[in-house]
Design a protein around this motif. Structure first.
Motif, short mmCIF file in Angstrom:
data_model
loop_
_atom_site.label_atom_id
_atom_site.label_comp_id
_atom_site.label_asym_id
_atom_site.label_seq_id
_atom_site.Cartn_x
_atom_site.Cartn_y
_atom_site.Cartn_z
N LEU A 17 0.85 -1.18 0.00
CA LEU A 17 0.00 0.00 0.00
C LEU A 17 0.89 1.23 0.00
N PRO A 18 0.66 2.25 -0.76
CA PRO A 18 -0.43 2.44 -1.71
C PRO A 18 -0.06 2.08 -3.15
N ASP A 19 0.96 1.23 -3.36
CA ASP A 19 1.45 0.94 -4.70
C ASP A 19 0.54 0.06 -5.55
N HIS A 20 -0.35 -0.68 -4.94
CA HIS A 20 -1.34 -1.50 -5.64
C HIS A 20 -0.74 -2.43 -6.70
N PRO A 21 -0.27 -3.58 -6.28
CA PRO A 21 0.27 -4.54 -7.25
C PRO A 21 -0.83 -5.12 -8.13
N GLN A 22 -0.42 -5.70 -9.24
CA GLN A 22 -1.34 -6.41 -10.12
C GLN A 22 -1.92 -7.60 -9.34
N GLY A 23 -3.23 -7.74 -9.30
CA GLY A 23 -3.85 -8.89 -8.67
C GLY A 23 -3.70 -8.88 -7.16
N ILE A 24 -3.70 -10.08 -6.58
CA ILE A 24 -3.59 -10.24 -5.14
C ILE A 24 -2.31 -11.00 -4.82
N VAL A 25 -1.58 -10.54 -3.81
CA VAL A 25 -0.30 -11.13 -3.45
C VAL A 25 -0.53 -12.50 -2.82
N ILE A 26 0.24 -13.50 -3.28
CA ILE A 26 0.19 -14.84 -2.70
C ILE A 26 0.80 -14.75 -1.29
N PRO A 27 0.08 -15.13 -0.25
CA PRO A 27 0.57 -14.95 1.12
C PRO A 27 1.60 -16.02 1.52
N GLN A 28 2.84 -15.80 1.11
CA GLN A 28 3.91 -16.72 1.46
C GLN A 28 4.54 -16.34 2.80
N PRO A 29 4.78 -17.33 3.67
CA PRO A 29 5.59 -17.01 4.84
C PRO A 29 6.99 -16.61 4.38
N VAL A 30 7.60 -15.70 5.10
CA VAL A 30 8.96 -15.29 4.78
C VAL A 30 9.91 -16.38 5.27
N TYR A 31 10.80 -16.86 4.38
CA TYR A 31 11.77 -17.87 4.77
C TYR A 31 12.64 -17.31 5.89
N GLN A 32 12.90 -18.15 6.89
CA GLN A 32 13.75 -17.76 8.01
C GLN A 32 14.99 -18.64 8.03
N LYS A 157 21.36 -15.31 3.63
CA LYS A 157 22.59 -15.28 2.85
C LYS A 157 22.49 -16.32 1.73
N GLY A 158 22.44 -15.84 0.49
CA GLY A 158 22.36 -16.73 -0.65
C GLY A 158 20.96 -17.20 -1.00
N SER A 159 19.93 -16.68 -0.35
CA SER A 159 18.56 -17.10 -0.65
C SER A 159 17.69 -15.89 -0.98
N TRP A 160 16.90 -16.05 -2.02
CA TRP A 160 15.99 -15.01 -2.47
C TRP A 160 14.60 -15.62 -2.58
N GLN A 161 13.59 -14.81 -2.26
CA GLN A 161 12.21 -15.28 -2.32
C GLN A 161 11.41 -14.32 -3.19
#
Length: 168
Positions: A17-32, A157-161
């Motif tokens: 908010l307030p950028d309004h992405p296309q569609g609805i964001v898939i609710p992924q847990p953030v990798y820890q 470190k070394g991981s992208w989501q």
């Protein structure tokens, strides 16, 4: 970009908010990462097109990528790791990790988008036959051609989501 302080363990539409992405964001847990792992994250890499926040993943598979803003901007993904994996924590499915998914060193936004799109496609094709247990979030209800790449977040470190949305 700051995450939703009320629920920082998820990537959610409130983050945008307030950028309004296309569609609805898939609710992924953030990798820890495991506790005690030293890590200073890179800034997220956002993907915008003429339609707003979000790049259709189907479009990102074809180079040159059409309509991607700042496609030639260079990012250095190196953060002390020679391996860069992509992690997808899609609701209702087992956590998915694609090791060595991203090339290290300087990469353009377009190159990164293309690599990520290929990995999300591999995830989707590999998991679409599995029966997810999260109703509306099943991959059968989220065809690849309806998915958008909103941004790529450095989660360890070394991981992208990838933060992904789906058109409604």
């Amino acid at each position: 970009m700051a995450q939703n302080p009320q629920n920082a363990q998820f990537h959610s539409f409130v983050d945008y908010l307030p950028d309004h992405p296309q569609g609805i964001v898939i609710p992924q847990p953030v990798y820890q990462a495991p506790p005690g792992t030293p890590f200073v994250p890179h800034q997220p890499i956002r993907f915008e097109t003429d339609g707003g926040l979000g790049l259709p993943l189907q479009t990102a598979l074809v180079q040159p990528i059409q309509g991607l803003h700042n496609a030639g901007t260079v990012f250095n993904l190196a953060n002390g790791s020679n391996r860069h994996s992509i992690r997808i924590l899609w609701p209702g499915y087992e956590p998915w990790n694609y090791p060595n998914a991203l090339h290290t060193g300087p990469r353009t936004r377009a190159e990164i988008a293309h690599e990520v799109a290929g990995r999300v496609l591999a995830f989707h094709q590999g998991m679409v036959q599995a029966q997810g247990n999260e109703g509306d979030w099943t991959l059968q209800n989220s065809p690849f051609q309806n998915l958008y790449l909103i941004e790529l977040r450095n989660v360890s470190k070394g991981s992208w989501q990838p933060v992904i949305s789906r058109s409604v």
